[in-house]
Design a protein around this motif. Sequence first.
Motif, PDB file in Angstrom:
ATOM      1  N   CYS A 291       0.860  -1.314   0.256  1.00 34.11           N
ATOM      2  CA  CYS A 291       0.122   0.120  -0.067  1.00 34.11           C
ATOM      3  C   CYS A 291       0.928   1.215   0.057  1.00 34.11           C
ATOM      4  O   CYS A 291       1.865   1.333   0.653  1.00 34.11           O
ATOM      5  N   PHE A 292       0.404   2.239  -1.010  1.00 35.24           N
ATOM      6  CA  PHE A 292       1.210   3.403  -1.095  1.00 35.24           C
ATOM      7  C   PHE A 292       0.381   4.426  -0.678  1.00 35.24           C
ATOM      8  O   PHE A 292      -0.825   4.470  -1.068  1.00 35.24           O
TER       9      PHE A 292
ATOM     10  N   THR B 297       4.406  -9.147 -14.670  1.00 36.38           N
ATOM     11  CA  THR B 297       3.127  -8.901 -15.057  1.00 36.38           C
ATOM     12  C   THR B 297       2.562  -7.764 -14.158  1.00 36.38           C
ATOM     13  O   THR B 297       2.601  -7.792 -12.899  1.00 36.38           O
ATOM     14  N   ILE B 298       1.822  -6.667 -14.857  1.00 33.67           N
ATOM     15  CA  ILE B 298       1.156  -5.717 -14.001  1.00 33.67           C
ATOM     16  C   ILE B 298      -0.092  -6.204 -13.356  1.00 33.67           C
ATOM     17  O   ILE B 298      -0.983  -6.713 -14.040  1.00 33.67           O
ATOM     18  N   VAL B 299      -0.070  -6.307 -12.062  1.00 37.53           N
ATOM     19  CA  VAL B 299      -1.431  -6.932 -11.248  1.00 37.53           C
ATOM     20  C   VAL B 299      -2.420  -5.761 -11.440  1.00 37.53           C
ATOM     21  O   VAL B 299      -3.506  -6.160 -11.914  1.00 37.53           O
ATOM     22  N   ASN B 300      -2.046  -4.477 -10.915  1.00 37.00           N
ATOM     23  CA  ASN B 300      -3.258  -3.545 -10.995  1.00 37.00           C
ATOM     24  C   ASN B 300      -2.390  -2.167 -10.943  1.00 37.00           C
ATOM     25  O   ASN B 300      -1.264  -1.951 -10.676  1.00 37.00           O
ATOM     26  N   LEU B 301      -3.176  -1.079 -11.455  1.00 36.82           N
ATOM     27  CA  LEU B 301      -2.783   0.186 -11.351  1.00 36.82           C
ATOM     28  C   LEU B 301      -3.540   1.287 -10.670  1.00 36.82           C
ATOM     29  O   LEU B 301      -4.674   0.872 -10.259  1.00 36.82           O
ATOM     30  N   ALA B 302      -2.593   2.135 -10.227  1.00 37.41           N
ATOM     31  CA  ALA B 302      -3.509   3.160  -9.012  1.00 37.41           C
ATOM     32  C   ALA B 302      -3.003   4.620  -9.530  1.00 37.41           C
ATOM     33  O   ALA B 302      -1.897   4.914  -9.302  1.00 37.41           O
TER      34      ALA B 302
ATOM     35  N   THR C  98       1.166   7.465 -10.993  1.00 42.01           N
ATOM     36  CA  THR C  98       0.608   5.931 -11.140  1.00 42.01           C
ATOM     37  C   THR C  98       1.611   4.992 -10.708  1.00 42.01           C
ATOM     38  O   THR C  98       2.522   5.029 -10.950  1.00 42.01           O
ATOM     39  N   ALA C  99       1.019   4.385  -9.904  1.00 42.28           N
ATOM     40  CA  ALA C  99       1.554   2.869  -9.295  1.00 42.28           C
ATOM     41  C   ALA C  99       1.239   1.877 -10.068  1.00 42.28           C
ATOM     42  O   ALA C  99       0.078   1.547 -10.173  1.00 42.28           O
ATOM     43  N   ALA C 100       2.150   1.113 -10.326  1.00 44.90           N
ATOM     44  CA  ALA C 100       1.945  -0.239 -11.156  1.00 44.90           C
ATOM     45  C   ALA C 100       2.327  -1.252  -9.880  1.00 44.90           C
ATOM     46  O   ALA C 100       3.607  -1.201  -9.713  1.00 44.90           O
ATOM     47  N   PHE C 101       1.655  -2.136  -9.765  1.00 44.09           N
ATOM     48  CA  PHE C 101       1.662  -3.205  -8.681  1.00 44.09           C
ATOM     49  C   PHE C 101       2.098  -4.349  -9.686  1.00 44.09           C
ATOM     50  O   PHE C 101       1.324  -4.826 -10.547  1.00 44.09           O
TER      51      PHE C 101
ATOM     52  N   CYS D 241      -3.698   0.277  -2.755  1.00 47.08           N
ATOM     53  CA  CYS D 241      -2.990  -1.125  -2.739  1.00 47.08           C
ATOM     54  C   CYS D 241      -3.007  -1.900  -3.569  1.00 47.08           C
ATOM     55  O   CYS D 241      -3.850  -1.818  -4.631  1.00 47.08           O
ATOM     56  N   SER D 242      -2.231  -2.941  -3.631  1.00 44.73           N
ATOM     57  CA  SER D 242      -1.887  -4.181  -4.754  1.00 44.73           C
ATOM     58  C   SER D 242      -3.236  -4.909  -4.576  1.00 44.73           C
ATOM     59  O   SER D 242      -3.710  -5.135  -3.434  1.00 44.73           O
TER      60      SER D 242
END
Length: 147
Positions: A77-78, A97-102, A88-91, A113-114
């Motif tokens: 978590c950021f 592999t990018i799991v999700n972006l925020a 933009t955070a790429a988890f 969070c991821s």
Amino acid sequence: MKRALFTLLFSALAFTAFGQDTPQTNLPRIKLQAGMFQIDTQVAQTPDQRSIGLMFRSEMPQHEGMLFVFEQPATQCFWMKNTLLPLTAAFVADDGTIVNLADMKPQTTESHCSAKPVRFVLEMHQGWFAKKGLKAGSRLSGVAFKP
């Protein structure tokens, strides 16, 4: 229990960064690739480096970012306290592999969070991933990631 650990982590991050008001610029660098795009990344791998991250920076070249490396996969978590740039955070999973972006707003304490446990988080200028057509499921490559 999870919320208590989360609060403790944020308190520790705030304490570590207390009194620090200049950006860290002497971190190691590696090159990552996202398809045909190259990313020059600073690597934050110690707890102190990760707690400061991109705080206090007023500018950053468009092709640069910061890769946060953690010892074990976990829900990462950021937040953006003392961070001046919209990011933009790429988890990212171990294989790149990018799991999700925020998308994250500057100078906020909102948590991002991821979606599942990861060891890597790549922060870039907000919108960089979208402009390159990268989303969850896209793959990054470089020495940090296992093939």
